[in-house]
Design an enzyme around this catalytic site. Structure first.
Site, short mmCIF file in Angstrom:
data_model
loop_
_atom_site.label_atom_id
_atom_site.label_comp_id
_atom_site.label_asym_id
_atom_site.label_seq_id
_atom_site.Cartn_x
_atom_site.Cartn_y
_atom_site.Cartn_z
N SER A 152 45.11 44.17 46.86
CA SER A 152 43.92 44.57 47.15
C SER A 152 42.57 43.80 46.95
O SER A 152 42.69 42.97 46.33
CB SER A 152 43.25 45.94 46.20
OG SER A 152 42.11 46.33 46.26
N TYR B 23 42.67 47.65 37.72
CA TYR B 23 43.29 47.80 39.03
C TYR B 23 43.32 46.36 39.64
O TYR B 23 44.19 45.96 39.91
CB TYR B 23 42.44 48.91 39.83
CG TYR B 23 42.85 49.07 41.26
CD1 TYR B 23 43.80 49.84 41.56
CD2 TYR B 23 42.23 48.42 42.16
CE1 TYR B 23 44.47 50.11 42.81
CE2 TYR B 23 42.62 48.74 43.48
CZ TYR B 23 43.57 49.44 43.80
OH TYR B 23 44.10 49.63 45.21
N LYS C 214 46.33 44.20 40.61
CA LYS C 214 46.67 43.94 42.13
C LYS C 214 46.76 42.26 42.38
O LYS C 214 47.34 41.92 43.14
CB LYS C 214 45.48 44.43 43.01
CG LYS C 214 45.53 45.90 43.37
CD LYS C 214 46.99 46.43 43.63
CE LYS C 214 47.03 47.72 44.50
NZ LYS C 214 48.08 48.03 44.68
#
Length: 300
Positions: free
Chosen positions: A152, A165, A169
């Site tokens: 991401s 997150y 990622k």
């Protein structure tokens, strides 16, 4: 040649909705037999139901394709191993893994509970590791594998409220770098996909006029190219709204500062030269850094 998956078997995790569902449907449309995995939980990872995965399987079958549902949590290695075995028992091989399962526990780092940090790492990073580890001997033996890990822009470039997150990622990019090197001799190609898409996870972030342009189906071509027979390897491909970019971790040519008591001051004074990007490279492996430092030290 077209991007064709006839005779191939694919596993797509987190495929009950959003991007994963589109990945599974399109792989099936192009000839793959697809194991549709989804825990069927909420966005934060709570709850479970195989109904989301089964609904996608029903869609694939209604269109004349072959598919199976699986409700394993990717955080459970034994369940992931059983998922791989389910595909092998049904179809005898697994050619493609699209590791897409994920959850969100967004908060600023100051307010984030450590358990929420660990769980997001567990699902995104360890979930992908579990799938790759369970499939590695299968793909090694058949001398063929295509693995697409979902990274991401939040990991590549950062995003407020997503320390957990983003860390997970970016870790997947590191995993891809090494697995692509180790898989090369067995024709296991490993790539990362960085999607921008309006899904259940992200729809609140998009202005209404852009929701349609950033539909998950616009990301699918990138996944198909990364999973195809003539796929590249070690590529981070970004995709959204019909636009595609490549992201790279680069190394600048650098400057030889030397060692000794004044080295920190010299480095401080020459930091702009160290950061100068003209002539930067994309290293083939981590060894390139040491090789470049040796070149600088020798004055080459």
């Amino acid at each position: 040649m077209g991007v064709d998956f006839k005779g191939r078997v694919a596993i797509v995790t987190g495929a009950g909705g959003g991007l994963g569902r589109q990945h599974a449907l399109e792989l099936a449309r192009r000839g793959a037999r697809v194991l549709v995995n989804d825990l069927g939980g909420a966005l934060d990872g709570s709850g479970a139901s195989v109904s989301a995965a089964q609904a996608v399987v029903d869609e694939i079958r209604a269109a004349g394709g072959e598919a199976l549902a699986n409700g394993a949590s990717v955080t459970d290695f034994a369940a992931v191993q059983a998922m791989v075995q389910q595909a092998l028992d049904a179809w005898g091989r697994v050619d493609v893994l699209v590791s897409n399962a994920g959850i969100l526990r967004d908060k600023s780092f100051a307010k984030m509970d450590i358990a929420d940090f660990r769980l997001v790492l567990d699902v995104h990073l360890m979930g992908a590791v579990h799938c790759c580890k369970a499939l590695w001997p299968v793909m090694t033996q058949q001398k063929y594998g295509r693995i697409v890990l979902t990274t991401s822009s939040s990991g590549l470039y950062g995003n407020f409220g997503q320390a957990n997150y983003g860390a997970a990622k970016m870790a997947l990019v590191g995993l891809m770098q090494t697995l692509s090197i180790e898989g090369q001799k067995h024709d296991i190609r490993v790539n990362c996909l960085a999607p921008t898409a309006a899904t259940r996870m992200t729809e609140d972030l998009f202005p209404p006029d852009m929701l349609q342009a950033f539909g998950p189906e616009a990301v699918v071509p990138a996944m198909l190219v990364l999973a195809a027979e003539d796929a590249p390897t070690r590529l981070t491909l970004c995709a959204g709204a019909g636009g595609f970019e490549a992201a790279h971790v680069t190394l600048t040519p650098g400057v030889h500062i030397g060692i000794g008591p004044e080295a920190p001051e010299r480095l401080h004074a020459h930091l702009a030269d160290v950061r100068e990007r003209a002539g930067e490279i994309v290293p083939e492996s981590g060894a390139a850094q040491g090789a470049n430092e040796m070149r600088l030290a020798r004055g080459d």
